[in-house]
Design a protein around this motif. Structure first.
Motif, PDB file in Angstrom:
ATOM      1  N   GLN A 113       3.481   7.638  -7.431  1.00  8.86           N
ATOM      2  CA  GLN A 113       2.072   7.306  -7.718  1.00  8.86           C
ATOM      3  C   GLN A 113       1.921   6.570  -9.044  1.00  8.86           C
ATOM      4  OE1 GLN A 113      -0.542  10.235  -4.944  1.00  8.86           O
ATOM      5  NE2 GLN A 113      -1.117  10.020  -7.066  1.00  8.86           N
ATOM      6  N   ARG A 124       0.837  -1.193   0.000  1.00  7.20           N
ATOM      7  CA  ARG A 124       0.000   0.000   0.000  1.00  7.20           C
ATOM      8  C   ARG A 124       0.876   1.249   0.000  1.00  7.20           C
ATOM      9  NH1 ARG A 124      -1.824   2.906   4.198  1.00  7.20           N
ATOM     10  NH2 ARG A 124      -1.276   1.337   5.743  1.00  7.20           N
ATOM     11  N   HIS A 146      -3.457   5.078  -0.355  1.00  5.33           N
ATOM     12  CA  HIS A 146      -4.006   4.496  -1.587  1.00  5.33           C
ATOM     13  C   HIS A 146      -4.242   3.002  -1.410  1.00  5.33           C
ATOM     14  CE1 HIS A 146      -3.198   8.210  -3.690  1.00  5.33           C
ATOM     15  NE2 HIS A 146      -1.959   8.180  -3.260  1.00  5.33           N
ATOM     16  N   MET A 180      -8.157   5.777  -7.553  1.00  3.10           N
ATOM     17  CA  MET A 180      -6.926   6.199  -6.905  1.00  3.10           C
ATOM     18  C   MET A 180      -6.932   7.723  -6.955  1.00  3.10           C
ATOM     19  SD  MET A 180      -2.985   5.231  -7.787  1.00  3.10           S
ATOM     20  CE  MET A 180      -1.639   6.139  -7.017  1.00  3.10           C
ATOM     21  N   LEU A 230      -5.544   1.021  -3.743  1.00  2.00           N
ATOM     22  CA  LEU A 230      -5.818   0.413  -5.045  1.00  2.00           C
ATOM     23  C   LEU A 230      -5.359  -1.045  -5.076  1.00  2.00           C
ATOM     24  CD1 LEU A 230      -6.870   0.921  -7.937  1.00  2.00           C
ATOM     25  CD2 LEU A 230      -4.540   1.508  -8.593  1.00  2.00           C
TER      26      LEU A 230
END
Lengths: 488, 515
Positions: free
Chosen positions: A370, A318, A322, A348, A324
């Protein structure tokens, strides 16, 4: 950035609601498929049939829906890939032309994704000039074609590209130019029509697939239900699969099953207005519980010890807030369980990169981290699903707008217009740059922004028709340009 | 009327207490056993009369809510003075709008002026200006105080004029950039379609003409500090005909008068009366309002020239209203407020408790239900129809909120206060040696329960939910694998720490969903 916070820092150009198009839309919807109590209940019954909660409904299930005949839902778990393995894309199952039973996964990149650094036009001299220090250098980029290169953080997606399992559409945008407000543009994106009162496009998609067995729609991740799912279709929506549960039952003397039995007894035979939501909730609880039992993950109420973690399934750790990785893993769990999932939403956030985004090669930079996380998550998702299911799946990314072509003075990027979309899947004819790219010459830009030469609905529309079995794309996206751009 | 079968007894009125329940659920957000008891002496008419004159009702709990949400009380000038920081700094521009949401939810839960809060909910949706949204950061609280709340029980035409030319509406629906050269039709359309005569009565030509007439307003934030200014140069002074209303050619500076005359003309149209009365019926009576009642109320509206109180009085005294017992379903904000009211919780006095803001937490209970007060994105406001709220996520979330609230687990800061000031609908003690002692004893006239049936009856009375079907009681006892007549086990957890489980399941039941 959460969405709420992002709204606080924007240049405050909020909602404009156009009633004219709303009315046109209303008429369209009336003409098309009347959506209301009737189709809603049918949707509920389809779910009820599968999980034997039709007795919750006021009306006995007289419709012999295909749902009632589905068997073998919870098959043994798929073998789990050992450790992170984004080096190779899943062995390609040869694309077999259009399919009708595909799975669509939409990743909403909230905050305004910077498509021009993710898929950088490194071959266009205007790019390096406009972006200065934060431009992706040509030699660092992962080559796509003569003009474009992927951001160096996105090795995972590059693997999919090379395996012809990803295409990119550049210069994409929403219907019409509605300013640069997160709020307004996100609302447009999620509604998929000029009529903001019409509900969300993914909700209409779930309704267009009505009659399919199982739980067709799901959203995993996010603080609230996405506007794209705004509406009455039955679906599972939760921060995570582990959260779809009753909080009340105490482990020592009670159980979810006993609570639900009591609720079922009280709701059975009640009028529709009271019973429908409860039946839907019971169905999602039932589904989530079964998936968790068959395929436990850490944090599940059913996972006594251990259980799978995103890392154990090849997803990255993680990143900050976030989720996702776990959201995509949950979606994969639902798909693998045979839950009937066809339409999944996740997200996200924190793409609102106004300042100090870092350089392309700076691995701890905001944008680099990211992009790497996003790319690794999608690549891991492909692996997690395995070749057969990945061949049926299409992952698309969307965002409310792109970012300004030129960097600002704070090593950041302000709100722009045109953006790009990733479309990934084992069964697409990938490895292509699509859309209508006009270059970054000053006379091709719209007030300093990349124009939107293709509408995102046209891209998704093609997937709906060629991979989801939606014959009438207009029932999901009213008045869309329904013309293939060459994805499939 | 549909037939009531076994297990549906709560859908029918059985007693004078049910009359009180009906009026307090519909004209308010619910009640506690104490509220019900206090209202018994005067009956439903006295309760309603007091609600129709909210200024006469003492409201210590509501005052506590307001005191804890000071940023929600600011005018445009105050917001500018406090939130507009020097250039280069990021202003906390959204704090006021958030706190307005907190206050709205807080008042629904705790205020004694329940009908006023229901009407505020109604008008907030009718004249929706999405809260929070960036364009109205400085004026949304002012709009709430000086438009919505000021006129909530006043005269419709006053409210319509106030709303139409308030900076919040001017900005939200684009009037502020609608000019003679480039008229924007957004507000003109919604003014007629949503706010007054209704969509079926509006033609495209009317929208175009009304839009021309309504041009000229400017809200230039920097120059005017958020105030609205009329700029005659941007106004279209030509003669216009809208729906039979004739606007003569006028001096540009007379624009506001011509606009006001048009808006007032709309307010007094019979179509407006019918449109608004139908919406009030949907809000308070039925998702499919009886035509007879809409007609009756429309006549009252016309007779009293759009005064709201006589219309509401006629509505609540009507046969149709009393025949509609059990027909409406609580939407999420009503459901959560009703739970808090049934638990007789006191309004938190502090703005912040141990680093948490109680009203912020309370507000966010509505987030996963998609029902944050005022936050609907489109100009038509939240739906009042049951069918629009029946999704799995909403239902499951409400079930879990019931449990959190019953147990006092979350939000911590609005759970049970420590010490003696506990919620009265909970057992006295966690100590196994001290079993349940009904704290509402004088009201309930009950001795400590001995059987599972009596324990369930105790919980039913504590929540004042009303008729609770026998089959539902059996279903609850079955959770403990017991029958109603079985004596309570000595260490039965429902007698002690697990009592909230029983409360939550009562809140989860269909009888509690009924509004």
């Amino acid at each position: 950035m959460n969405y709420e916070a992002s709204q606080g820092t924007e240049p405050h150009v909020p909602p404009t609601q156009c009633a004219e198009s709303r009315r046109a839309q209303r008429r369209l919807e009336q003409l098309r498929q009347p959506v209301g109590r009737r189709s809603f209940v049918q949707g509920g019954l389809a779910v009820g049939g599968l999980f034997a909660v039709s007795q919750w409904s006021a009306q006995p299930s007289t419709v012999e829906s295909p749902a009632n005949t589905v068997t073998g839902i919870f098959q043994p778990r798929q073998p789990v890939p050992a450790g992170p393995s984004i080096a190779a894309a899943p062995a390609s199952v040869p694309p077999s032309g259009p399919i009708t039973d595909g799975i669509l996964v939409v990743i909403n990149l909230r905050g305004g994704f910077d498509g021009l650094n993710a898929v950088a036009p490194v071959g266009d001299p205007a790019y390096a000039k406009a972006r200065g220090k934060i431009a992706v250098p040509r030699k660092a980029a992962l080559a796509l074609d003569n003009t474009f290169g992927l951001h160096p953080a996105m090795a995972g997606l590059h693997t999919l590209w090379k395996a012809n399992q990803m295409s990119i559409i550049h210069s994409v945008g929403s219907l019409g130019d509605h300013g640069r407000s997160h709020f307004e543009c996100m609302a447009r994106l999620e509604r998929g029509t000029a009529d903001l009162t019409a509900g969300g496009w993914m909700d209409r998609l779930v309704r267009a697939l009505a009659g399919q067995p199982g739980m067709v729609g799901a959203q995993l991740g996010g603080n609230s239900v996405t506007g794209a799912f705004n509406g009455t279709s039955p679906k599972l929506t939760a921060p995570g699969l582990k959260d779809v549960r009753m909080i009340g039952p105490h482990p020592k003397h009670s159980s979810q099953a006993r609570w639900m039995a009591a609720l079922q007894a009280m709701y059975s035979g009640q009028p529709e207005r009271l019973a429908v939501g409860s039946a839907a909730a019971a169905a999602t609880l039932d589904l989530a519980t079964k998936v968790r039992k068959a395929d436990p993950a850490k944090g599940d109420p059913e996972a006594k010890k251990g259980g799978a973690t995103p890392e154990s399934r090849g997803y990255p750790k993680r990143l900050g807030g976030h989720h996702l990785n776990s959201s995509l893993m949950d979606i994969a769990r639902l798909v693998k369980s045979g839950s009937g999932l066809r339409v999944a939403a996740t997200e996200m956030a924190q793409w609102d990169m106004h300042s100090a985004i870092g350089t392309a090669t700076q691995e701890n930079g905001w944008q680099h981290r990211q992009l790497k996380y996003l790319s690794d998550c999608i690549a891991a998702f492909a692996n997690d699903l395995g070749p057969e299911l990945w061949a049926k799946t299409t992952v698309v990314t969307v965002s409310e707008f792109g970012r300004r072509v030129a960097a600002n003075a704070s090593m950041g990027l302000d709100h722009g217009r045109g953006n790009m979309m990733f479309v990934c899947g084992g069964g697409i004819h990938g490895g292509k740059m699509l859309g209508d790219w006009k270059g970054l010459a000053a006379d091709q830009l719209h007030r300093g922004d990349l124009p939107a030469t293709v509408e995102y609905r046209q891209v998704i529309g093609e997937i709906l028709r060629a991979r989801m079995g939606v014959a009438d794309v207009g029932s999901v996206f009213p008045q869309v340009v329904d013309k293939p751009i060459g994805l499939v | 009327m549909t037939k009531i079968t076994a297990g549906q007894e709560f859908l029918k009125r059985h007693s004078a207490d049910d009359d009180l329940r009906h009026i307090m659920r519909r004209a308010g957000f619910g009640y506690s056993v104490y509220d019900l008891h206090a209202a018994r002496a005067g009956g439903w008419k006295a309760w309603l009369d007091a609600q129709l004159s909210p200024e006469t009702l003492p409201d210590p709990e509501g005052d506590a809510v307001t005191a804890a949400c000071p940023l929600a009380m600011r005018s445009i000038a105050e917001t500018w003075a406090q939130d507009k920081l020097p250039d280069g700094q990021k202003p906390h521009r959204w704090a006021g709008m958030h706190e307005l949401g907190h206050r709205t939810m807080g008042l629904q839960c705790y205020s004694s002026r329940q009908l006023l809060e229901q009407m505020v909910d109604f008008w907030t949706n009718h004249f929706n200006v999405t809260n929070p949204s960036g364009r109205v950061w400085d004026c949304r609280t002012d709009y709430d105080i000086h438009v919505i709340r000021k006129h909530a029980l006043g005269r419709f035409s006053d409210m319509l004029v106030a709303a139409s030319f308030h900076p919040a509406m001017l900005k939200y629906l684009d009037s502020f950039r609608s000019t003679r050269k480039d008229p924007n039709e957004n507000f003109a359309r919604e003014l007629m379609e949503l706010h007054t005569i209704g969509v079926k009565n509006v033609a495209e030509e009317d929208v175009k003409n009304a839009a021309r007439l309504l041009t000229g307003w400017v809200v230039n934030d920097k120059k005017t500090q958020g105030q609205a200014v009329f700029d005659p140069k941007r106004h279209d002074p030509r003669a216009a005909a809208v729906l039979g209303h004739q606007v003569p050619r006028h001096e540009p500076a007379q624009g506001p008068d011509a606009q006001r005359a048009f808006v007032l003309w709309l307010a007094k149209r019979p179509e407006t009366a019918e449109h608004l009365c139908r919406k009030l019926c949907i809000k308070f009576v039925s998702d499919n309002p009886p035509a007879s009642l809409v007609k009756k109320l429309t006549a009252v509206w016309k007779k009293h020239d759009g005064l709201i109180v006589p219309v509401l009085k006629a509505l609540f005294y009507s046969k149709e209203f009393w025949d509609s017992y059990g027909q409406k379903v609580r939407k999420p904000n009503e459901d959560i407020a009703a739970t808090i009211r049934a638990l007789a919780l006191k309004a938190p006095r502090e703005r912040e408790v141990k680093g948490r803001k109680p009203y912020h937490d309370l507000y966010h209970l509505l987030n996963l239900a998609g029902n944050l007060p005022g936050a609907w994105a489109a100009p038509d406001g939240y739906s009042e129809l049951a069918k629009d709220w029946q999704t799995s996520g909403v239902q499951l979330h409400l079930w879990n909120v019931h449990h959190h609230l019953s147990q006092g687990g979350w939000p911590k800061s609005i759970g049970l206060p420590e010490g003696k000031d506990r919620s009265p609908v909970r057992p006295e003690s966690k100590d196994p040696k001290k079993p349940l002692a009904p704290q509402a004893g004088p009201i309930m006239d009950m001795s400590p329960p001995q059987t599972y049936g009596e324990l369930i009856e105790y919980a039913v009375q504590m929540t004042a939910i009303g008729v609770f079907p026998m089959s539902h009681r059996k279903a609850l006892a079955a959770m403990r694998r017991k029958k109603l007549g079985d004596l309570l086990d000595e260490h039965e957890p429902w007698k002690y720490w697990a009592f909230p489980e029983l409360l939550s399941q009562i809140f989860n039941s269909p009888a509690f969903k009924v509004r």
